[in-house]
Write a protein that holds these residues in place. Structure first.
Motif, short mmCIF file in Angstrom:
data_model
loop_
_atom_site.label_atom_id
_atom_site.label_comp_id
_atom_site.label_asym_id
_atom_site.label_seq_id
_atom_site.Cartn_x
_atom_site.Cartn_y
_atom_site.Cartn_z
N ASP A 1 0.79 -1.23 0.00
CA ASP A 1 0.00 0.00 0.00
C ASP A 1 0.83 1.28 0.00
O ASP A 1 0.32 2.35 0.32
CB ASP A 1 -0.94 0.01 1.21
N PHE A 2 2.13 1.19 -0.34
CA PHE A 2 2.95 2.40 -0.38
C PHE A 2 4.08 2.18 -1.39
O PHE A 2 4.68 1.10 -1.42
CB PHE A 2 3.53 2.70 1.01
N PRO A 3 4.39 3.20 -2.21
CA PRO A 3 5.40 3.03 -3.27
C PRO A 3 6.83 3.09 -2.74
O PRO A 3 7.59 4.01 -3.01
CB PRO A 3 5.10 4.21 -4.21
N LEU A 4 7.20 2.07 -1.97
CA LEU A 4 8.54 1.99 -1.38
C LEU A 4 9.14 0.63 -1.68
O LEU A 4 8.48 -0.40 -1.51
CB LEU A 4 8.48 2.23 0.12
N THR A 5 10.39 0.63 -2.12
CA THR A 5 11.12 -0.62 -2.33
C THR A 5 12.45 -0.55 -1.61
O THR A 5 13.30 0.29 -1.92
CB THR A 5 11.37 -0.87 -3.83
N VAL A 6 12.61 -1.41 -0.60
CA VAL A 6 13.87 -1.52 0.15
C VAL A 6 14.60 -2.75 -0.34
O VAL A 6 14.01 -3.85 -0.42
CB VAL A 6 13.60 -1.62 1.66
N GLY B 1 16.12 3.80 -4.78
CA GLY B 1 17.28 4.35 -5.47
C GLY B 1 18.23 5.11 -4.58
O GLY B 1 19.34 5.45 -5.01
N GLY B 2 17.84 5.41 -3.34
CA GLY B 2 18.72 6.12 -2.41
C GLY B 2 19.32 5.17 -1.40
O GLY B 2 19.18 3.94 -1.50
N ILE B 3 20.00 5.71 -0.40
CA ILE B 3 20.64 4.90 0.62
C ILE B 3 20.07 5.26 1.99
O ILE B 3 19.55 6.37 2.19
CB ILE B 3 22.18 5.10 0.62
N PHE B 4 20.15 4.32 2.92
CA PHE B 4 19.68 4.59 4.28
C PHE B 4 20.49 3.75 5.27
O PHE B 4 21.11 2.76 4.92
CB PHE B 4 18.19 4.26 4.42
N ARG C 1 14.02 8.55 -3.78
CA ARG C 1 13.04 9.04 -4.75
C ARG C 1 11.65 8.51 -4.39
O ARG C 1 11.50 7.35 -4.03
CB ARG C 1 13.42 8.58 -6.16
N LEU C 2 10.66 9.39 -4.53
CA LEU C 2 9.31 9.00 -4.18
C LEU C 2 8.33 9.62 -5.16
O LEU C 2 8.47 10.78 -5.54
CB LEU C 2 8.98 9.47 -2.75
N ASN C 3 7.36 8.83 -5.57
CA ASN C 3 6.27 9.30 -6.43
C ASN C 3 4.98 9.16 -5.65
O ASN C 3 4.21 8.22 -5.82
CB ASN C 3 6.23 8.49 -7.73
#
Length: 285
Positions: A159-164, A189-192, A219-221
């Protein structure tokens, strides 16, 4: 006993065993002593074959499962179970039965997170989790020590546009607290990075948790059409019932785009407002 059908127990489980589950068990039991003095009896159990199947997966023993009881002491020599390429091992001794049972046990887990059902976690998950657990002390409240590593972690919520992806972290459980350290990976696409602690001082029903993450070039849309590239710091804190997300976010880049097709609003295709000529309030279609 040989080839006992475990699937036949589903109809007697009151729904606790999922429909369509199957399995079998084979082994032997040897009892010794005087039945009039149960605590003075001895028992030996060996299971040569154990299989439990459900939802296309099959959990099977990787070797004989041996348990014995004698003189107030019960011992599980070794338990090895596997599903696909994941495995769990356990062994241990309980002494002082029945008055003052004392536990000395060990468990190790090598688990492929992609085996987690998607409808259970509401996400697509993956990665390799390795965990070693040791339990010592009174059976009612043993002291737990654990160390674990997650490698090649993957998480994509429904339910959220996030890919880890490519996530790694270390887990250390002692003195009633789980410490998360050396967490890092990629997110959109970023780092954490990720560190934190979950304190179970009040038992597993009462916790105090604090997790901190720093991220860059994520990056987030979201909402759809609003594209951002952000960096910052986020903290998640809670007690298992109420959670608070706080932090600082810097938007390094942003843009908004929505495709507009001439005449589409006349057919009801556009999400943009169409203004009625005779009124001041736009009508939305």
């Amino acid at each position: 006993f040989y080839g006992f059908d475990l699937g036949s127990l589903a109809s007697f489980s009151g729904g606790k065993i999922p429909p369509g589950s199957d399995g079998e068990i084979s082994g032997w039991v040897k009892l010794g002593g005087n039945p009039a003095r149960p605590l003075g009896m001895s028992a030996e159990v060996e299971i040569d074959r154990l299989r439990l199947g459900s939802s296309g997966l099959s959990l099977e023993n990787k070797g004989p499962i041996r348990f014995n009881f004698r003189g107030g002491t019960g011992e599980l020599e070794e338990l090895r179970l596997g599903v696909a390429d994941s495995e769990i091992r356990a062994s241990g001794v309980v002494r002082g039965l029945p008055d003052r049972p004392d536990l000395d046990g060990r468990l190790s887990l090598d688990f492929d997170a992609s085996l987690l059902p998607r409808d259970l976690v509401n996400a697509l998950a993956g990665g390799r989790l390795k965990l070693d657990l040791e339990a010592k002390g009174p059976l009612s409240s043993p002291r737990l020590l654990a160390e674990g590593i997650l490698a090649s972690g993957f998480f994509q919520p429904d339910d959220f546009p996030l890919t880890v992806s490519d996530a790694t972290l270390k887990l250390d459980f002692r003195d009633g607290a789980l410490v998360v350290s050396d967490g890092r990976g990629l997110a959109n696409g970023g780092i954490f990075d990720l560190t934190g602690k979950v304190d179970f001082g009040g038992g597993f029903r009462s916790i105090q948790a604090g997790l901190v993450s720093r991220f860059k070039a994520v990056r987030l849309n979201y909402p759809p059409g609003l594209q951002t590239v952000s960096e910052g710091r986020a903290e998640l804190a809670g007690d298992g019932r109420t959670w608070t997300l706080s932090g600082d976010v810097r938007v390094a880049q942003s843009s908004f785009r929505e495709d507009v097709y001439p005449g589409a609003e006349l057919l009801g295709f556009s999400s943009l407002p169409l203004v009625e000529p005779s009124g001041e309030i736009p009508a939305y279609y």
